[in-house]
Design an enzyme around this catalytic site. Sequence first.
Site, PDB file in Angstrom:
ATOM      1  N   LYS A 101      63.240  69.040  -4.358  1.00 38.26           N
ATOM      2  CA  LYS A 101      64.656  68.659  -4.431  1.00 38.26           C
ATOM      3  C   LYS A 101      64.753  67.271  -5.049  1.00 38.26           C
ATOM      4  CE  LYS A 101      68.709  67.295  -1.887  1.00 38.26           C
ATOM      5  NZ  LYS A 101      69.243  66.800  -0.610  1.00 38.26           N
ATOM      6  N   GLY A 162      76.371  62.257   4.697  1.00 32.83           N
ATOM      7  CA  GLY A 162      76.498  61.730   6.040  1.00 32.83           C
ATOM      8  C   GLY A 162      77.911  61.454   6.497  1.00 32.83           C
ATOM      9  N   ALA A 188      75.499  67.943   1.204  1.00 33.11           N
ATOM     10  CA  ALA A 188      76.118  66.685   1.645  1.00 33.11           C
ATOM     11  C   ALA A 188      77.591  66.875   1.997  1.00 33.11           C
ATOM     12  CB  ALA A 188      75.983  65.592   0.590  1.00 33.11           C
ATOM     13  N   GLY A 189      77.953  66.281   3.122  1.00 33.73           N
ATOM     14  CA  GLY A 189      79.348  66.218   3.531  1.00 33.73           C
ATOM     15  C   GLY A 189      79.774  67.190   4.604  1.00 33.73           C
ATOM     16  N   ASN A 210      71.939  68.097   7.072  1.00 35.10           N
ATOM     17  CA  ASN A 210      71.069  67.394   8.006  1.00 35.10           C
ATOM     18  C   ASN A 210      71.897  66.675   9.067  1.00 35.10           C
ATOM     19  OD1 ASN A 210      68.340  64.936   7.659  1.00 35.10           O
ATOM     20  ND2 ASN A 210      69.007  66.127   9.387  1.00 35.10           N
TER      21      ASN A 210
END
Length: 263
Positions: A101, A162, A188-189, A210
Amino acid sequence: MHDPLVIAGKTYSSRLLVGTGKYKDFQETRKAVDAAGAEIVTVAIRRTNIGQTPGEESLLDALPPSRYTILPNTAGCYTADDAVRTLRLARELLDGHRLVKLEVLGDPNNLYPNMPETLKAAETLVKEGFDVMVYCSDDPIQAKRLEEIGCVAVMPLASIIGSGMGILNPWNLRLIIDNAKVPVLVDAGVGTASDAAIAMELGCDAVLMNSAIAYARQPVLMAGAMRHAVEAGRRAFLAGRMQRKLYSATPSSPTEGLISPAR
């Protein structure tokens, strides 16, 4: 339901990819990964030991490559050169592993991708034989360019890494999805299960997250919720939602043969 995700010629039954950072320890990481049903797990090479620091506990003890597909990433890299060097190291540590990635950041405060450096790194890595999944802005032109370079998946952000803000621009995601010939993953988000479901209902092939799991009050419970959300969103996409109708109600029960009111 036989509906595999295919990335770089390999099939996966799960469409939820998870990161391995931010947990209290590797044991919690393993429990969350298993609750999510994830088969692909991302590892920040600059922040997590997978063998580059002898004598320290290795993530690979908790998440062995024999069971999980390890996806090394370049989190913390701000130049193409740094990203390329990091993934060359990962390939050595993982015995020639090709699937990676790529993320090249442009700002330490918002972690938004630096797209000129991302494109530069992607060209180098593809030429060197890497299978590149790439974090990018939600710009359909940039996403298409990454596909043309040879990346095996494009991973536009839903909102800032995040932030937990969810999908702020679904229309751009749809433009990317509708024009892509490689898998499109939201990266993300995502903040909660409904965000993951919406991403899948839009037509994304998978979701990577994550913080939404690791920062939940109960990470393992949230991981299970995300698993079900991704599955539900995918099924809803395949089923095809009903058409939206403005100012027009349709009875859900038959209207034929109704008993007429007495006169």
